[in-house]
Design a protein around this motif. Structure first.
Motif, mmCIF file in Angstrom:
data_model
loop_
_atom_site.group_PDB
_atom_site.id
_atom_site.type_symbol
_atom_site.label_atom_id
_atom_site.label_comp_id
_atom_site.label_asym_id
_atom_site.label_seq_id
_atom_site.Cartn_x
_atom_site.Cartn_y
_atom_site.Cartn_z
ATOM 1 N N ARG A 252 -4.907 6.782 2.546
ATOM 2 C CA ARG A 252 -4.497 5.395 2.740
ATOM 3 C C ARG A 252 -5.575 4.436 2.224
ATOM 4 N NH1 ARG A 252 0.141 3.261 4.065
ATOM 5 N NH2 ARG A 252 0.001 1.228 5.041
ATOM 6 N N GLU A 253 -6.829 4.836 2.407
ATOM 7 C CA GLU A 253 -7.919 3.962 2.006
ATOM 8 C C GLU A 253 -7.929 3.755 0.486
ATOM 9 O OE1 GLU A 253 -11.688 5.245 3.431
ATOM 10 O OE2 GLU A 253 -12.661 3.422 2.710
ATOM 11 N N LEU B 180 -3.415 -10.041 1.341
ATOM 12 C CA LEU B 180 -2.440 -9.181 0.675
ATOM 13 C C LEU B 180 -2.129 -7.912 1.452
ATOM 14 C CD1 LEU B 180 -3.966 -9.500 -2.867
ATOM 15 C CD2 LEU B 180 -1.868 -10.553 -2.073
ATOM 16 N N GLN C 15 -8.170 -10.943 -0.462
ATOM 17 C CA GLN C 15 -7.499 -9.648 -0.456
ATOM 18 C C GLN C 15 -6.896 -9.338 0.892
ATOM 19 O OE1 GLN C 15 -10.534 -7.086 -1.865
ATOM 20 N NE2 GLN C 15 -10.497 -8.004 -3.890
ATOM 21 N N THR D 89 -6.728 1.039 8.791
ATOM 22 C CA THR D 89 -7.247 1.690 7.577
ATOM 23 C C THR D 89 -7.297 0.693 6.433
ATOM 24 O OG1 THR D 89 -5.596 3.279 8.247
ATOM 25 C CG2 THR D 89 -7.143 3.949 6.544
ATOM 26 N N GLU D 90 -6.226 -0.081 6.297
ATOM 27 C CA GLU D 90 -6.176 -1.026 5.188
ATOM 28 C C GLU D 90 -7.228 -2.114 5.358
ATOM 29 O OE1 GLU D 90 -2.319 -2.583 4.276
ATOM 30 O OE2 GLU D 90 -1.367 -0.646 4.636
ATOM 31 N N GLU E 277 -14.368 10.768 -1.187
ATOM 32 C CA GLU E 277 -15.022 11.925 -0.572
ATOM 33 C C GLU E 277 -14.189 13.170 -0.871
ATOM 34 O OE1 GLU E 277 -17.576 12.516 1.339
ATOM 35 O OE2 GLU E 277 -18.168 10.693 2.388
ATOM 36 N N THR F 144 -5.121 1.578 -0.556
ATOM 37 C CA THR F 144 -5.369 0.161 -0.282
ATOM 38 C C THR F 144 -6.181 -0.468 -1.403
ATOM 39 O OG1 THR F 144 -5.526 0.764 2.034
ATOM 40 C CG2 THR F 144 -6.210 -1.450 1.453
ATOM 41 N N VAL F 145 -7.226 0.228 -1.797
ATOM 42 C CA VAL F 145 -8.090 -0.326 -2.831
ATOM 43 C C VAL F 145 -7.340 -0.478 -4.156
ATOM 44 C CG1 VAL F 145 -10.136 0.096 -4.202
ATOM 45 C CG2 VAL F 145 -10.193 0.469 -1.762
ATOM 46 N N PHE G 117 -4.194 -0.865 -4.532
ATOM 47 C CA PHE G 117 -3.251 -1.974 -4.384
ATOM 48 C C PHE G 117 -3.956 -3.314 -4.544
ATOM 49 C CE2 PHE G 117 -1.565 -5.093 -1.292
ATOM 50 C CZ PHE G 117 -0.444 -5.455 -2.017
ATOM 51 N N LEU G 118 -5.093 -3.451 -3.877
ATOM 52 C CA LEU G 118 -5.824 -4.719 -3.951
ATOM 53 C C LEU G 118 -6.257 -5.006 -5.371
ATOM 54 C CD1 LEU G 118 -7.998 -4.576 -0.751
ATOM 55 C CD2 LEU G 118 -6.101 -6.085 -1.241
ATOM 56 N N VAL H 125 0.822 -1.206 0.000
ATOM 57 C CA VAL H 125 0.000 0.000 0.000
ATOM 58 C C VAL H 125 0.864 1.267 0.000
ATOM 59 C CG1 VAL H 125 -1.770 1.258 1.226
ATOM 60 C CG2 VAL H 125 -1.841 -1.215 1.166
ATOM 61 N N TYR I 82 -15.425 4.824 -2.605
ATOM 62 C CA TYR I 82 -16.122 6.098 -2.675
ATOM 63 C C TYR I 82 -15.141 7.190 -2.286
ATOM 64 C CZ TYR I 82 -19.731 9.572 -2.240
ATOM 65 O OH TYR I 82 -20.493 10.692 -2.423
ATOM 66 N N GLN J 284 -23.019 2.874 2.751
ATOM 67 C CA GLN J 284 -21.781 3.079 3.465
ATOM 68 C C GLN J 284 -21.933 3.554 4.899
ATOM 69 O OE1 GLN J 284 -19.269 5.244 0.814
ATOM 70 N NE2 GLN J 284 -18.272 3.377 0.159
ATOM 71 N N ALA K 146 -10.606 -0.647 4.732
ATOM 72 C CA ALA K 146 -10.809 -0.323 3.318
ATOM 73 C C ALA K 146 -11.111 -1.595 2.538
ATOM 74 C CB ALA K 146 -9.572 0.353 2.755
ATOM 75 N N GLU L 58 -16.643 5.849 -7.119
ATOM 76 C CA GLU L 58 -17.784 6.750 -7.062
ATOM 77 C C GLU L 58 -17.412 7.979 -6.251
ATOM 78 O OE1 GLU L 58 -21.818 4.313 -7.502
ATOM 79 O OE2 GLU L 58 -20.944 4.145 -5.535
ATOM 80 N N GLY L 59 -18.192 9.007 -6.394
ATOM 81 C CA GLY L 59 -17.931 10.212 -5.615
ATOM 82 C C GLY L 59 -18.445 11.422 -6.344
ATOM 83 N N ILE M 111 -14.101 -3.889 -7.244
ATOM 84 C CA ILE M 111 -13.813 -3.395 -5.907
ATOM 85 C C ILE M 111 -14.333 -1.972 -5.869
ATOM 86 C CG2 ILE M 111 -12.037 -2.924 -4.235
ATOM 87 C CD1 ILE M 111 -10.316 -4.905 -5.414
ATOM 88 N N HIS M 112 -15.006 -1.641 -4.804
ATOM 89 C CA HIS M 112 -15.689 -0.360 -4.779
ATOM 90 C C HIS M 112 -14.940 0.643 -3.914
ATOM 91 C CE1 HIS M 112 -18.643 2.476 -3.076
ATOM 92 N NE2 HIS M 112 -19.139 2.463 -4.287
ATOM 93 N N ALA N 128 -14.527 -2.018 0.645
ATOM 94 C CA ALA N 128 -14.501 -2.084 -0.812
ATOM 95 C C ALA N 128 -15.267 -3.291 -1.310
ATOM 96 C CB ALA N 128 -13.065 -2.141 -1.307
ATOM 97 N N ASN N 129 -15.362 -4.322 -0.498
ATOM 98 C CA ASN N 129 -16.034 -5.522 -0.970
ATOM 99 C C ASN N 129 -17.480 -5.645 -0.517
ATOM 100 O OD1 ASN N 129 -14.171 -7.251 -2.538
ATOM 101 N ND2 ASN N 129 -12.893 -6.845 -0.763
ATOM 102 N N GLN O 294 -25.152 14.284 -2.689
ATOM 103 C CA GLN O 294 -24.412 14.536 -3.893
ATOM 104 C C GLN O 294 -25.279 15.079 -5.003
ATOM 105 O OE1 GLN O 294 -22.452 10.942 -4.757
ATOM 106 N NE2 GLN O 294 -22.129 11.777 -6.759
ATOM 107 N N ALA P 47 -3.352 -6.172 -7.333
ATOM 108 C CA ALA P 47 -2.859 -7.484 -6.925
ATOM 109 C C ALA P 47 -3.807 -8.599 -7.340
ATOM 110 C CB ALA P 47 -2.648 -7.509 -5.416
ATOM 111 N N LYS Q 172 -21.029 -1.669 -1.439
ATOM 112 C CA LYS Q 172 -20.702 -1.198 -2.770
ATOM 113 C C LYS Q 172 -21.599 -0.101 -3.291
ATOM 114 C CE LYS Q 172 -17.979 -5.003 -4.311
ATOM 115 N NZ LYS Q 172 -17.762 -6.057 -5.247
#
Lengths: 302, 458
Positions: free
Chosen positions: A22-23, B33, B30, B40-41, A209, A26-27, A29-30, A6, A207, B57, B44, A41-42, A204-205, B48-49, B203, A33, B52
């Motif tokens: 960081r979030e 990994l 994941q 945080t990781e 902000e 991470t996404v 990176f995942l 990450v 959002y 959220q 996240a 989204e956002g 992988i989702h 993320a999974n 939004q 990988a 969605k």
């Protein structure tokens, strides 16, 4: 075309001028990988598209972009037969065709002989690849950006499924084309409408902000190297205050940057309510929004 | 590692999320990994999974916090406390009398919120099971109250247990334990009281800022005077014009379809058989279909008429608009609207003498009739808009049929002209219908209607 971890993502993206939380890192990176597409989204202007561009720059590979809109169909997104070329070729090789069928005793035989040649006309020579096919068949790794996927029709979304889950597309006349290199896919959406569960399941989702204060300050500093710390602080704080107002379109990161740039150009060192009012059109894109800000200019700046 | 994740997934499902097995597999893969010790990781990856879409959220964050912070909190820090807490919980279990909600609370205290969340969800989505013709809508409220009483009872039981066994715990430990359980019970209370609101996305941005006709826009339809009704019509006319513009532009990009062999060959005859001009088949743009069901008992009708008015003014933008009106039975009025100018059509329907307006509204009968006669007009491109207050006069709501209708169409939107606060009160069956609708909206004044129409069209 992968990241180590990450932190590596954050570093590499920062080098190309994109600062992530960081979030998000991470996404990303995942996704890299596990070879999965990212669905970003956002609100508008938080850097969804820019994320894909930055990834492409970080990998130093080509970015293939497919802008979605209502009515986008396979012919525009995947491939199209070049009918004109096919027909003209048919005309040009007319003589050759008559060569092929001379000596045929029956009509059936003539048709059979022509049928043997069919492949010549439905071959890759006459295919005009569109972004998706280009991304799949490219020899070098690419980043594929499917922008504003929510604006496309549901039919198109269904068609994306095959691509995103197996990284292959079927062309009836030729067969299935498998990806040479699995592209890094980024889909962006503005929440115009909900994406189907099937599509979401494959992605992988994330959002995105509006960024935290520190992050936004770092972004401004990296985009505009010459800016003073004090001005950055003021710019970011003011924009963050403005976002708290109930408005039609909130100023996003790109608008923060534009505003900071224009302040630099005007040689402004200190933001006062007057300065804010003079440069308001950089931040507010609707008259009603500008009105709302004008009323509160005094408190927004402090 | 896998166990807590599976537990968490089970809890999410109990709370009403759809998480597929594939997503769980992805997530576990994941997690290998990333650095799971970095919160945080870790978070996240889960988010993320599992969550969605935007609307999930906030709720996901709450569950996550509940599961990984509130419930596991101090256990790891103080070994002794954990053991003692288990002791208390075990004694509670021994006393348990088999009541479901009681059990759920005890499990919740022991760190397993699954049953409790399931119960919450049931309460939130339940409609009443009708018994012998008469039925009450107090069900959810009563259930909630029962759980609340249950929570208090457990609190008392814990206090009693601590007092009855003065030798098992020293006073510091007792205080710790009381505090510890207090926190748990507190978060259970929070879950009970905080119900997820119908989703509103900031939004999209349309809120109060567009102060268009602030006064007129915020007036309930029911209280408009004749003159104001005219004003509202003007505003809606403007809206219609604006929307038509946008939509024609959208369809104007005349899409080219596949090669039209017939036409191309015919045209090539002009050029000595050489196909110089290539012709394509033009595809008509695909448009959505709308089916509206309007309650025309007096209170709802005032809002429904405007909605119908707008929809029919925009009918060119849809493939077909089928409309039905109902009080105690269903009647199709599409033809009246097709053959007349919208405002005129509305008057005609109101004057229609065949229709009996003075009987109690029966949603159940309406849905039954719809199922019987009109189910075939629903396709995957249909949007159903139901306008009504969901007040069933204590008759059977037949929400199952709405569920069947949902299966067959693209979207079900329920517009309720009552203020949010009075939903689910009295004979309103919003809870029963809620689970079958994709979207619930308040629609009692011009601003809300405009907001709805804009979102529908764009």
């Amino acid at each position: 075309m992968t990241f180590k971890n990450v932190t590596d993502v954050q570093e590499k993206l920062q080098v190309v001028g994109y600062i992530t939380s960081r979030e998000i890192a991470t996404v990303v990176f995942l996704a890299s990988a596990t070879n999965k597409p990212i669905l970003v989204e956002g609100p508008a202007g938080v850097g969804k598209t820019e994320l894909a561009k930055a990834i492409a720059r970080a990998f130093d590979c080509e970015l293939i972009r497919l802008q979605c809109y209502e009515g986008l169909d396979e012919a525009k997104a995947l491939y199209e037969w070049e009918y004109a070329k096919q027909l003209l070729y048919t005309q040009m090789v007319k003589d050759k065709i008559s060569d092929v069928i001379t000596g045929a005793k029956t009509l059936t035989e003539a048709v059979d002989r022509i049928a043997d040649q069919e492949d010549a006309f439905f071959s890759e020579r006459f295919i005009q690849p569109r972004p998706l096919l280009k991304a799949i068949s490219s020899k070098d790794p690419v980043v594929l950006l499917i922008d504003e996927v929510d604006k496309s029709d549901p039919e198109f979304e269904a068609f994306l499924l095959e691509l995103l889950s197996d990284y292959q597309v079927s062309i009836p006349e030729i067969g299935t084309i498998k990806a040479v290199n699995i592209p890094f896919v980024v889909l962006t959406s503005n929440n115009y409408r909900d994406m189907s569960d099937a599509l979401k399941r494959r992605c992988i989702h994330i959002y995105i902000e509006y960024p935290q204060r520190e992050l936004e300050m770092r972004i401004v500093t990296i985009k505009i190297p010459g800016i003073s710390v004090r001005l950055t602080e003021q710019v970011v704080d003011t924009v963050r205050n403005i976002r708290n107002i109930d408005m039609k379109k909130k100023p996003c990161i790109s608008e923060t940057i534009d505003w900071a740039r224009s302040l630099l150009a005007l040689n402004v060192e200190e933001i006062t309510p007057d300065v804010l009012l003079e440069t308001l059109n950089m931040l507010c894109k609707y008259r009603s929004d500008a009105q709302a800000v004008k009323v509160k200019a005094q408190e927004l700046v402090n | 590692m896998i166990n807590p994740i599976l537990k968490f997934v089970a809890c999410c499902r109990a709370a009403g999320y759809r998480i597929s097995t594939a997503e769980v597999i992805d997530c576990v893969e994941q997690l290998e990994l990333v650095d799971v010790l970095d919160e945080t990781e870790f978070r996240a990856a889960l988010r993320a999974n599992f969550a969605k879409s935007r609307r999930d959220q906030a709720h996901f964050d709450r569950l996550y916090h509940l599961f990984f912070h509130e419930l596991r909190g101090d256990l790891s820090e103080q070994e002794g406390l954990a053991g003692k807490a288990d002791q208390v919980i075990n004694s509670l279990r021994d006393q348990a009398n088999g009541d479901r909600s009681h059990n759920a609370i005890i499990e919740f205290l022991s760190g397993d919120p699954l049953m409790f969340l399931e119960m919450m969800r049931q309460i939130q989505t339940q409609g009443d099971t009708p018994s012998l013709g008469m039925k009450f809508n107090l069900g959810p409220l009563a259930n909630r109250l029962r759980v609340m009483v249950g929570l208090n009872k457990v609190r008392e039981e814990i206090g009693r247990y601590l007092q009855d066994n003065p030798f098992a715990f020293n006073s510091a430990m007792r205080q710790e334990l009381t505090r510890y359980f207090h926190e748990y019970l507190q978060s259970a209370f929070a879950l009970l009281l905080k119900e997820p609101r119908p989703y509103t996305d900031e939004q999209r941005g349309y809120k109060t800022h567009e102060k268009h006709l602030m006064e007129l826009g915020e007036r309930p339809f029911a209280s408009l005077s004749a003159r104001e009704i005219e004003d509202v019509r003007d505003v809606l006319d403007n809206l219609v014009r604006k929307l038509k513009d946008i939509i024609t532009r959208r369809y104007a990009q005349n899409r080219e379809g596949v090669l039209d062999v017939k036409k191309t060959l015919r045209r090539s005859a002009r050029y000595n058989g050489v196909p110089v001009e290539i012709l394509f088949r033009k595809r008509p743009p695909k448009k959505g279909k709308i089916v509206t069901l309007c309650d025309i008992s007096s209170s709802v009708w005032s809002a429904a008429r405007f909605m119908l008015n707008v929809l029919y003014s925009l009918h060119g933008c849809f493939e077909k608009v089928n409309s039905f009106v109902f009080v105690s039975g269903l009647k199709e009025v599409s033809e009246v609207f097709d053959n007349n100018e919208p405002n005129h059509a509305i008057e005609m329907i109101l004057k229609d003498l065949e229709f009996n307006y003075y009987v109690p509204t029966d949603y159940g009968e309406t849905f039954r009739q719809f199922k019987h006669d009109h189910m075939d007009i629903l396709t995957k491109r249909t949007t159903i808009i139901i306008m009504g207050d969901a007040r069933t006069n204590y008759l059977h709501p037949e929400d199952r049929i709405l569920g069947e209708m949902r299966e067959r169409c693209r979207r079900v939107i329920w517009l309720n002209p009552e203020p949010l606060s009075s939903w689910n009160s009295g004979d309103s069956e919003m809870y029963a219908y809620k689970q079958h609708c994709h979207e619930l909206r308040q629609c009692r004044n011009l601003n809300q209607l405009i907001e709805f129409i804009e979102e529908l069209m764009l």
